[in-house]
Design a protein around this motif. Structure first.
Motif, PDB file in Angstrom:
ATOM      1  N   GLY A   1      40.365  51.393  30.588  1.00  0.00           N
ATOM      2  CA  GLY A   1      39.666  50.341  31.714  1.00  0.00           C
ATOM      3  C   GLY A   1      40.301  49.448  31.272  1.00  0.00           C
TER       4      GLY A   1
ATOM      5  N   SER B   1      41.613  45.801  28.875  1.00  0.00           N
ATOM      6  CA  SER B   1      42.773  44.900  29.422  1.00  0.00           C
ATOM      7  C   SER B   1      43.309  45.007  27.577  1.00  0.00           C
ATOM      8  CB  SER B   1      43.146  43.344  29.864  1.00  0.00           C
ATOM      9  OG  SER B   1      42.650  44.289  31.588  1.00  0.00           O
TER      10      SER B   1
ATOM     11  N   VAL C   1      53.564  53.511  32.881  1.00  0.00           N
ATOM     12  CA  VAL C   1      53.213  52.254  32.640  1.00  0.00           C
ATOM     13  C   VAL C   1      53.226  51.294  34.009  1.00  0.00           C
ATOM     14  CG1 VAL C   1      52.961  52.504  30.578  1.00  0.00           C
ATOM     15  CG2 VAL C   1      54.751  50.721  31.249  1.00  0.00           C
TER      16      VAL C   1
ATOM     17  N   ARG D   1      50.951  48.763  35.975  1.00  0.00           N
ATOM     18  CA  ARG D   1      49.853  48.397  34.955  1.00  0.00           C
ATOM     19  C   ARG D   1      49.578  47.358  33.664  1.00  0.00           C
ATOM     20  NH1 ARG D   1      47.389  52.148  32.059  1.00  0.00           N
ATOM     21  NH2 ARG D   1      49.669  53.693  30.976  1.00  0.00           N
ATOM     22  N   PHE D   2      50.996  47.432  33.430  1.00  0.00           N
ATOM     23  CA  PHE D   2      51.634  46.418  32.369  1.00  0.00           C
ATOM     24  C   PHE D   2      52.770  45.479  32.782  1.00  0.00           C
ATOM     25  CE2 PHE D   2      51.529  49.794  28.633  1.00  0.00           C
ATOM     26  CZ  PHE D   2      50.072  50.005  28.683  1.00  0.00           C
TER      27      PHE D   2
ATOM     28  N   MET E   1      48.749  43.853  29.618  1.00  0.00           N
ATOM     29  CA  MET E   1      48.056  45.794  29.692  1.00  0.00           C
ATOM     30  C   MET E   1      47.224  45.971  30.218  1.00  0.00           C
ATOM     31  SD  MET E   1      49.556  47.255  26.112  1.00  0.00           S
ATOM     32  CE  MET E   1      48.196  46.236  25.573  1.00  0.00           C
ATOM     33  N   ASN E   2      46.648  46.369  31.585  1.00  0.00           N
ATOM     34  CA  ASN E   2      45.156  46.624  32.797  1.00  0.00           C
ATOM     35  C   ASN E   2      45.296  48.165  32.687  1.00  0.00           C
ATOM     36  OD1 ASN E   2      45.970  44.044  33.031  1.00  0.00           O
ATOM     37  ND2 ASN E   2      46.670  43.934  34.459  1.00  0.00           N
ATOM     38  N   SER E   3      43.941  48.043  32.913  1.00  0.00           N
ATOM     39  CA  SER E   3      44.080  49.896  32.540  1.00  0.00           C
ATOM     40  C   SER E   3      44.258  50.815  32.385  1.00  0.00           C
ATOM     41  CB  SER E   3      44.589  50.041  34.532  1.00  0.00           C
ATOM     42  OG  SER E   3      43.826  49.522  35.539  1.00  0.00           O
ATOM     43  N   LEU E   4      43.707  49.936  30.705  1.00  0.00           N
ATOM     44  CA  LEU E   4      44.350  51.220  29.784  1.00  0.00           C
ATOM     45  C   LEU E   4      43.542  52.305  30.078  1.00  0.00           C
ATOM     46  CD1 LEU E   4      44.811  47.709  27.600  1.00  0.00           C
ATOM     47  CD2 LEU E   4      46.505  49.621  27.301  1.00  0.00           C
ATOM     48  N   LYS E   5      44.226  53.073  29.446  1.00  0.00           N
ATOM     49  CA  LYS E   5      44.232  54.455  28.624  1.00  0.00           C
ATOM     50  C   LYS E   5      43.719  55.200  27.556  1.00  0.00           C
ATOM     51  CE  LYS E   5      46.247  55.733  33.350  1.00  0.00           C
ATOM     52  NZ  LYS E   5      47.616  56.313  34.105  1.00  0.00           N
TER      53      LYS E   5
ATOM     54  N   ASP F   1      47.394  55.840  25.665  1.00  0.00           N
ATOM     55  CA  ASP F   1      48.153  53.955  26.123  1.00  0.00           C
ATOM     56  C   ASP F   1      48.210  53.583  24.296  1.00  0.00           C
ATOM     57  OD1 ASP F   1      47.013  53.575  28.719  1.00  0.00           O
ATOM     58  OD2 ASP F   1      49.411  54.119  27.852  1.00  0.00           O
TER      59      ASP F   1
END
Length: 124
Positions: free
Chosen positions: A15, A17, A64, A67-68, A83-87, A90
């Motif tokens: 979640g 960045s 992505v 999100r990216f 990069m946002n909302s990372l999982k 990733d």
């Protein structure tokens, strides 16, 4: 000849960045289209995002999108990947690459120069 150096990787919770940077040497940075690729543990190197010389054309891998964000500053000879909302999926070593073609896109073979990579680890 272009030398590329990535930075900005690190450990982040799901979640979160990160902003990756790719600094290029030389005065001809604006002549190259650029891309980001990544290689996760036990996986092939895969396409993430690409941008043309002006920043007017971009392309993203489906997982992505939204999100990216890829961008570049030719005056600073630097490309970025926000990069946002990372999982956790990733998690990978992220590479930047430069292509002498108008738009390298998602094809690894179109890229002439590669950086050494910066590690991104996303914890769950």
């Amino acid at each position: 000849q272009v030398q590329l150096v990535e930075s900005g990787g690190g450990l982040v919770q799901a979640g979160g960045s990160l902003r990756l940077s790719c600094e290029a040497s030389g005065r001809t940075f604006s002549r190259y289209s650029m891309g980001w690729f990544r290689q996760g543990p036990g996986k092939e190197r895969e396409f993430v995002a690409a941008i043309d010389w002006s920043g007017g054309i971009t392309n993203y891998e489906d997982s992505v999108k939204g999100r990216f964000t890829i961008s570049r500053d030719n005056a600073k000879t630097t490309m970025y990947l926000q990069m946002n909302s990372l999982k956790p999926e990733d998690t990978a070593l992220y590479y930047c690459a430069a292509s002498s073609m108008y738009f390298g896109g998602s094809y690894r073979q179109r890229y002439d120069y590669w950086g050494q990579g910066t590690q991104v680890t996303v914890s769950s």
